[in-house]
Write an enzyme that holds these catalytic residues in place. Sequence first.
Site, PDB file in Angstrom:
ATOM      1  N   ARG A  83     104.755  40.868  56.191  1.00  0.00           N
ATOM      2  CA  ARG A  83     103.454  41.189  55.601  1.00  0.00           C
ATOM      3  C   ARG A  83     102.406  41.079  56.698  1.00  0.00           C
ATOM      4  NH1 ARG A  83     100.183  40.275  50.764  1.00  0.00           N
ATOM      5  NH2 ARG A  83      98.254  41.336  51.260  1.00  0.00           N
ATOM      6  N   ARG A  93     102.435  46.936  49.746  1.00  0.00           N
ATOM      7  CA  ARG A  93     102.713  45.737  50.566  1.00  0.00           C
ATOM      8  C   ARG A  93     104.189  45.393  50.440  1.00  0.00           C
ATOM      9  NH1 ARG A  93      98.885  43.049  47.995  1.00  0.00           N
ATOM     10  NH2 ARG A  93      97.633  44.808  48.677  1.00  0.00           N
ATOM     11  N   ASP A  96     103.891  40.151  48.267  1.00  0.00           N
ATOM     12  CA  ASP A  96     102.687  39.446  47.832  1.00  0.00           C
ATOM     13  C   ASP A  96     103.157  38.194  47.092  1.00  0.00           C
ATOM     14  OD1 ASP A  96     100.002  39.937  48.016  1.00  0.00           O
ATOM     15  OD2 ASP A  96      99.930  41.321  46.357  1.00  0.00           O
ATOM     16  N   ASP A  98     101.435  35.106  45.108  1.00  0.00           N
ATOM     17  CA  ASP A  98     100.144  34.575  44.650  1.00  0.00           C
ATOM     18  C   ASP A  98     100.351  33.324  43.798  1.00  0.00           C
ATOM     19  OD1 ASP A  98      98.533  36.659  45.707  1.00  0.00           O
ATOM     20  OD2 ASP A  98      99.095  37.957  44.065  1.00  0.00           O
TER      21      ASP A  98
HETATM   22  C1  LIG Z   1      97.377  46.517  44.796  1.00  0.00           C
HETATM   23  C2  LIG Z   1      97.658  45.626  43.592  1.00  0.00           C
HETATM   24  C3  LIG Z   1      96.374  45.171  42.911  1.00  0.00           C
HETATM   25  N1  LIG Z   1      98.415  46.369  42.609  1.00  0.00           N
HETATM   26  C4  LIG Z   1      99.591  45.909  42.073  1.00  0.00           C
HETATM   27  N2  LIG Z   1     100.192  46.618  41.073  1.00  0.00           N
HETATM   28  C5  LIG Z   1     101.340  46.159  40.537  1.00  0.00           C
HETATM   29  N3  LIG Z   1     101.939  46.845  39.543  1.00  0.00           N
HETATM   30  N4  LIG Z   1     101.915  45.002  40.972  1.00  0.00           N
HETATM   31  C6  LIG Z   1     101.373  44.270  41.963  1.00  0.00           C
HETATM   32  O1  LIG Z   1     101.942  43.215  42.332  1.00  0.00           O
HETATM   33  C7  LIG Z   1     100.159  44.718  42.554  1.00  0.00           C
HETATM   34  N5  LIG Z   1      99.550  44.017  43.553  1.00  0.00           N
HETATM   35  C8  LIG Z   1      98.383  44.400  44.062  1.00  0.00           C
HETATM   36  O2  LIG Z   1      97.806  43.691  45.009  1.00  0.00           O
END
Ligand SMILES: CC1(C)Nc2nc(N)[nH]c(=O)c2N=C1O
Length: 161
Positions: A83, A93, A96, A98
Amino acid sequence: MTTAYIGLGSNLSNPKAQVRQAAAEIAKIKQSSIVSASSLYLSKPMGPQDQNDYINAVLALKTELTAIELLDQLQAIENAAGRVRKDNRWGARILDLDIILFGDEIIENSRLTVPHYGMTEREFVLYPLAEIAPDLVLPSGQPLKLLLDNVNNNDMLKQEA
Ligand SMILES: CC1(C)Nc2nc(N)[nH]c(=O)c2N=C1O
């Protein structure tokens, strides 16, 4: 000991493998243990539509770490997956990770906002979270069940194990 809920997401470089590998790395975080894991879900991108669908999941992690210590561990896993932080905010990405919730804590600082700012309208967070913690009540006092009632699942597809 705190129960943290971690959102995993990927839409590049074999997203299912990225999410599974990230879960395996999270299982190795010191002073922590995964207590439950949702299914993987195929979800449409929130934000710019000119990107691949995502694979999303949520893990419950019991941890002795502080939220910032946990964040450092998660960012190290993201970096190891390739990343690059310059990724544009709403773009595709590789991985992610979080912190969605950290016990009942409400955290607001330059590095971390908990509960995650977008969780209440993200089906790709709420549905996997409800799969592993259906009776969860947010620090605000809102029952997760109530949030789910207001968020369409947007044709998300639960992936078979
Ligand atoms: C770009 C953004 C907002 N859109 C996403 N959209 C989906 N479906 N899942 C995600 O994890 C995700 N993560 C993001 O960061």
